[in-house]
Structure formats: C-alpha cells, structure tokens
Design an enzyme around this catalytic site. Structure first.
Site, PDB file in Angstrom:
ATOM      1  N   GLY A 138       8.944   3.856 -21.669  1.00  0.00           N
ATOM      2  CA  GLY A 138      10.061   3.574 -22.738  1.00  0.00           C
ATOM      3  C   GLY A 138       9.714   4.397 -23.862  1.00  0.00           C
ATOM      4  O   GLY A 138      10.793   4.906 -24.235  1.00  0.00           O
TER       5      GLY A 138
ATOM      6  N   GLU B 132       0.595  -3.027  -2.525  1.00  0.00           N
ATOM      7  CA  GLU B 132       0.063  -1.409  -2.729  1.00  0.00           C
ATOM      8  C   GLU B 132      -1.531  -1.451  -2.661  1.00  0.00           C
ATOM      9  O   GLU B 132      -2.266  -0.817  -1.994  1.00  0.00           O
ATOM     10  CB  GLU B 132       0.482  -0.592  -3.606  1.00  0.00           C
ATOM     11  CG  GLU B 132       2.031  -0.405  -3.561  1.00  0.00           C
ATOM     12  CD  GLU B 132       2.681   0.580  -4.424  1.00  0.00           C
ATOM     13  OE1 GLU B 132       2.110   0.451  -5.644  1.00  0.00           O
ATOM     14  OE2 GLU B 132       3.483   1.105  -4.215  1.00  0.00           O
TER      15      GLU B 132
END
Lengths: 470, 470
Positions: free
Chosen positions: B17, B172
């Site tokens: 961001g 993952e």
C-alpha cells in the site's frame, strides 16, 4: 549412532581444518563424527562481504550434512563441545557424552581483545554469521540515523567507521565500507553526503598487512588512500567506549567500531590442561598431537606449531588449517590400516601411558619407510592475497608480488574456486558481477535491531561468542 | 529535509500500500516522506519460503531508498511511528516530530492471537524477516535435535510441525515444510528418517482457504494429502504451550508450532482515536479517509472498508493494499492540482473544522466530472492463488478455477513479475530452478539460536512485533 566395532574419529569444528580432515578420511576404516556449533561450514574469507552488504549469509555457508552427504562413514552432530577429557577419551557436548578413539580438535579462533573483553560490546569482531549481520545492520542504521540527526557532531560520529587492525580482514573491510558509502548508497540519501563518510583503519604496527611482504603493505596503503580511506599506523587503540576509540592520546568519535585486531584460540582448548603457546594456542608436537596423547590432535587456528623445516610457526590462515587437517587424517588412516583397522587407539592404555611422540605405527611400519606421523607436518606456503576494493588487490605467490586489476582477478578466481558448493559459487559470482556492473549491493538489510538502538552496546543473540560454560 | 513551500504527504509503512502510493505520487506537486521501521520493502507473499529455507531474506527485500532513488520528490525515513496526532497534523517517530499536510497510514497487520498474546512465545507468526529466520532456525534445529535425541516421545515432538491456520500462508508453509523433510534433507540424516516427520495443518473452519471457492479448498486439501500433510478441519486450537497445542480436547506434542491463524491491524491505529472495525481495523470512509479528517487516510490491512459497489469488505491482501494506495494517491494529487499545488491541507483549519467527507476539491472541480474522492474506492478482484508445493497450486481468476502444474506456473510467473527489483527476480528465479532441479534449498542456516535452546520460548531480537510504547 555409528557402526559397530569400527574405531571412531571425532572432529570438533568444521572450518577448513575440520572439514578437510573429515573429507580426507572418507576411505578410512572408521566412523567420522563431525561436531560443530553451527549446522553449516562457513567460508570465513568472504564474511567481510556479508558485513558490507555485498553477499547474503547463505551465499558463503553450506550445511555440513549436505557437504558430507555422500560420505557414508561421516556423521554430523550439531552441538557445543564444552570440555574434552583426554585421559578418558571422551568429550561433553550438551547432554551428550561422546567417546572417541581418535580426536581432531579444530575449534578455530575467537576475537582477541587483549585483556579488554568489555570492548566487545562497542567493537564487535567478525567470526560468525551473526557478527557479520550485526555489523551490517549497525552500519546501515548509522547512515539512516545520520540522515535525520540534527546535531553535527553526532551526525559526524554516525558517519565515521573505524576498523581496528590492519591485517587482511581490516584492509578488505575498510575498502569495502568506503566503496559502499561512495559508490553504492550515495544516490539513495537526500540530505547526507555519504561519500564524505570517514573510514579509518587503525593498525598498531608500522605497516598494513604485517604478514605480507613490505611491497604489498605499501601497495595496499596506496590503494586504500586512492579509495579515500584514512590509515593510522604505529599506534595501538588504547580505549574503546560507547561512541568511539582512543588512539595516540586522541579520541575519535564513531558509532561504528569494528574489531579486526587479532584472534586467540577457542576457549575450548583451555579445558585440555595442555600447555598453551601464543594466543592461547595448544603447543602441539610435530605430528599435531597433544603431548602425552598421540590419538588427540589440534589443528588450525587453535594449534601452535613451529615448522621444523622452516623454523617459522604455521600461520593461522585457511591454508594452514586445511593442510593440517589433511595431514592428521593421513596419519590416522595410515595407523588404522597398519593395525588392520581394529580399535587401535580405543583400547590404548599402553599408548596413553607411553606419551610423547613415539610413533604408534612403528612396530608395523613396512620396511624403512618413515611413517606419516614420524615425518611430522610441514606447511606449504601457497602465497597470500588480499583485496582492497573493486579492481584493487595485492597478491604474493612465492617471490612474485603484484597488485592492481590482475591481482583482483586472481583474488576472485581463487575465492570462487575454494568456495564450497556449486550453488554458492554461482550465487557469489552473480552477486559480484551485479555489484560491479550496477554499483549496488544485494543484501542491504537492517535486521535484528530496532531503529532506535544504534548507540546501544551489542548483545549478540547467540551464545556462540561466549566461552563455553564450565 | 523537504523542499520549501510544498505540501508534504507522509506515508507510514512501505508495504504494498505505502509503496504504491509513494510511486503514484511521483509527479505530484508535493514532497512525499515514507516512514517505515524497516529499511526495506518486504515481499511478504514469499516470506514463507524464507521460513522453509528456500530463499534468503535478501532475495525478497529491497531497500526503500533504492526503490525510490530516482523519484526526486520522495524522501525516506527509518523509524517507528509511535503516535499520530490527527488534530495537530503531526506524528511522533522516535525523537522526531513529523508534521504533514496529507497522511497515508499503511502500517499493515500483526499476528492475531485472539486474546492469547502469551501464545506468541511458543507459536511465532510470520510477518517480519526476523520471524521467518527464527522459524527456519527452530525447524532446522529440531531436525538436528531429533538426530541425537534418545527418548522416542521427545524425538517425535521434534519431528512434528504444526501450522495453525489454513489460509494461503498456512497451506503454503505446510506444503513447503513437508517437501523440505521428504525431498531436501532426507539423505542428509543418518539416524532420523525425516520423511516421516509429521506436518499438521490445523484450521478451525470447515475448509482450507476459506476466502477461496470451495473447489479450490478441495483441490488444496487433496494436494496436501498427496504430499503427506495431515489436515485437521473444524476445530480451533484451544491452547498453545511449551511443546505443543491442544485441539478438540487432545494434545499434540510438537516443538515447532507456527501461527498463521489470522492478523489484526497494527497497534498504531489504536492511537488514532478513530472507530475500529473487525480485527482492530480503522473504519474508513469510502475515500479511505478517517472520519473527520479528510486529509488522513488508512489503507491496506489496517483499513476496514465495505466496498459500496459489491457490499463486500476489501480483503486484506496485497492487491487490496496496492489498489488503495494508488487510489488515495490519485485523490491527493487531484486535489493538489485543482488547488494549484498550494498548501491545500496544511493551512486547513477550515477543513479540520468541516469534518465529514465534504470533498475538498468540489469548489474547483471542473464541470460535472466527479472527483476521485467523491467516486470512492472500489476494489477490483484480480483473482487469488496459492501454491501447495512443487508443481502444485490452486488459481482462481474470475470464474475460472484450476490447479496442478499450470496453476503452479501461473503462480510462479505472477510472483516473479510482482517482485520488486531486477536482482531479486533473478535471485528468486535462480533459486527456484535450483531447488526444482537439485531438490535442495540454499538457505539452510541455523542462526541466532544456540544449539541447546530449541525448547525455549521465543524472544525475538527486535521490538518490531511489540506494540509501540505509549
């Protein structure tokens, strides 16, 4: 853990000495157990490039298990060896009691603060990965702090980098830090002119690289001056404190003091009860064994041995350790083969009582051939080299001394060749090309420090720098 | 530090961001100051590969200064922002008082232990480089300890790896750890059969990847089962202690518990006095501003915004942060240009008093064109993907859901593309090829831990995980 009925060689420490001893024993009729407090073999000659953000730790370290994966008689144990019981032929590592038939101690060296252990907090040395990443983080944090520091004296102290000790490590680190400040990060800062950061190399003796020929010392001095490094010769550092050092009666302010002034043997060898020579090294016999214990050897930086052929002590460099490792392995294997691979040293009350350097193999040695043990260890000097910065280095091979670009290529080629592991070679070579072409460094990470504690003394997260608890 | 007479945009946090906001402001008539507590932008989606020894930290991190080197209006400050004074338009970072005209808060998220902060000591999360290297070191140390542990229960606890949380990170990580145990290190150990190490993934909800389509959840479950990962669904972890967890009334022993169960907003936003939504996120207005402070925005994981077009909250993923960053930058730049680049917000007593979402540009907005601010932020869902292991992944793009090799290639291609920095792309790609071809991992280093302390609770060396001191 080991095979039944085979003698066990225990190797403590997996630097160059320990690793090359283990590899040389690959065909020996014995189990070889390598114990190290790290799970990796570290290529220490390039550790300074981790400190100066050029390489990542993983580039110069390889798991010991991986290196010895295809050697079926090799076993690896991660552990800190705390004490060796020579008379009982075992050692303590953590909760484990590890017996041995032959012992090769290759624990290496630690930084020597010459009676001032409190200096360590302000001037870390560089023996372990954690040291190098700490130095890197402090250095990068100092540039960051300078950028927002309004007091000019404080800012100057953040932009002064002092390296104590003008041996190869000090010279290479000084050059590398100056290049970082000038070539790599200058355009990244808006306020600070990092190119004006002072890098000060302090050597107590009259010249840099004392172990090299004076030609090389002169060459290295010129090359460092060319880079903009300030070199102070002839005065020792008399104090290290928070925010600087004292040298020749004067204080130099710096929040980045790095210790490269010398090493002493690992404190482990002080537990042996053997006689210690200069730098706390064990005075070994010509076959590298500990007097009175023909089945226990000390090699590398922890051993002190005057080569009988040259009258010169074996230097504390990787070549010395590596050659000693190979030699001791050959002594052990020869004796095992002569004695048929039985527990030669394991049931050896007679040998322990015999003491001295009486060759254990002599009764069975074939003909007149001198045993490896009787021949003793002889160091073969393959030369020395140090790099001062991009395109700058000094090299000595026999009587040949040269510097400049050719020396730099020779330095790079040798280090890539000696580096262990295919991936590591590719990674280091790629990084060097990248650094050279783009004037960048790939590992500029501040880790393990909060943004505010640049001025605090250092407490490394690991216990690896501490002497083992008794 | 900044140019004179130009408004200043301060961006706190340089994740996706903050970074994309800073870049999007490159042509804005303003100075842009980026403050982060790390000196690098971290590519968090691959941080789990650092934890599982496949990548080095430097491969997925790049100095913020280097990224913004060629953006003349960008300034970088390393520091921990402790408090924001919205009414006074300044913030505290270390010793510095930093005023702003516009503020973009992008401080990200921290691990959420749902009221049990004491669990952190036994089950570290994975938000920072230091977390990942700590998890890596503990995991590798556990295999080492198992190799010399004689008690079978203790050994089993060292060979059990528990991941709490079945989102993308948990999935993952579980796959990657199982592959490490089976494919990478099995041949390196002599006693332990590392292939039998248990990897247990615990998800409180009824399915893995709750944010994905059920097809993908099913696919990921099958792929994990194929790898040998045990998956427990439907029961939350009710206790975490030294040496294990409790789930569904049963205790599972493990010295490696990793927390991937959720995040909450950075504790910094709690100092704002603004209303907080789920996960401690700031309830922002449709233009991402804080109610009552039109010149102060919150974006990314620290913001809570229900997209008015879809009625769905913007998800806490990198795409959400990145799109919000670009949007807010465009709002700010538009207002500056409309007001001629003068100190629009800096002298804004009137604006502060006005409160609400009154568009600052409306008086000067040309014609009927709706301002960026009035249009509000709308999230564009570009899909989602997660990799489960070598050649295994799930991908969702719109209505298209697929898995297998093609998904795995898509996953790799996207991550390489989004990764910032040419060198990092090359380094990651090289490492992946190397890992794939040689079944090895290049960063198997135990650092920062002494060989004996695998069972000790964790105390990270940095303060980055702590809430800022008041």
């Amino acid at each position: 853990m080991q095979g039944q009925g085979r003698p066990r060689v225990v190797i403590v420490g997996c630097g160059f000495g320990g690793l090359f001893a283990a590899r040389a024993l690959r065909h020996a009729p014995a189990d070889v157990l390598v114990i190290d407090h790290n799970n990796y073999h570290l290529f220490q000659p390039l550790l300074y490039q981790v400190a100066s953000a050029a390489l990542a730790p993983a580039d110069i370290a390889l798991p010991i298990r991986t290196i010895l994966r295809h050697q079926p008689n090799a076993f690896v144990m991660l552990g800190e060896v705390e004490r060796v019981h020579l008379a009982d032929q075992h050692l303590d590592a953590g909760d484990s009691r590890v017996p041995y038939d032959y012992l090769i101690l290759a624990p290496g060296a630690v930084d020597n603060y010459f009676g001032h252990p409190e200096w360590h907090g302000f001037a870390p040395g560089m023996k372990e990965v954690e040291d190098a990443t700490l130095i890197r983080s402090r250095m990068l944090l100092s540039f960051e702090t300078a950028e927002i520091e309004s007091d000019p004296d404080e800012r100057a102290a953040h932009l002064a980098f002092i390296i104590v000790g003008g041996g190869p490590t000090g010279v290479e680190l000084a050059g590398s830090i100056k290049e970082l400040a000038v070539d790599v990060i200058a355009r990244d800062f808006r306020v600070t002119d990092t190119r004006r950061a002072r890098v000060i190399l302090i050597e107590a003796g009259p010249r840099l690289l004392p172990a090299f020929h004076p030609d090389s010392s002169e060459r290295a001095l010129k090359q460092l001056h060319g880079l903009g490094v300030e070199v102070l010769l002839g005065d020792p550092v008399t104090a290290v404190f928070e925010g600087g050092v004292e040298v020749a009666g004067e204080r130099i302010h710096s929040y980045n003091v790095i210790w490269a002034a010398g090493v002493r043997a690992s404190p482990l060898v002080a537990t042996l009860g053997a006689e210690l020579g200069p730098g706390g090294r064990v005075q070994v016999l010509p076959d590298c064994s500990i007097p009175g214990y023909p089945n226990a050897f000390v090699i590398g930086d922890a051993a002190y041995l005057v080569d009988s052929a040259t009258g010169v002590p074996v230097p504390g460099v990787s070549q010395g350790a590596l050659q000693m490792g190979r030699y001791v392995a050959s002594v052990i294997e020869e004796e095992m083969r002569n004695l048929g691979g039985s527990h030669v040293a394991g049931d050896g009350a007679s040998k322990r009582a015999s003491g001295g350097i009486i060759p254990m193999t002599s009764p069975l040695s074939p003909g007149n051939a001198r045993s490896r043990r009787a021949a003793g260890f002889h160091y073969k000097d393959l030369g020395a080299m140090a790099t001062v910065g991009k395109s700058r280095a000094v090299v000595e091979i026999g009587r040949l001394h040269f510097g400049g670009l050719l020396a730099w290529f020779a330095w790079m080629a040798l280090h890539i060749t000696v580096l262990i592991g295919f991936r590591n070679r590719i990674a280091v070579l790629t990084s060097w090309i990248y650094n050279y072409v783009f004037f960048r460094r790939g590992s500029r990470l501040i880790t393990g420090l909060s943004p505010t504690n640049v001025k605090q003394p250092i407490a490394p997260a690991t216990s690896t720098l501490q002497p083992p608890s008794p």
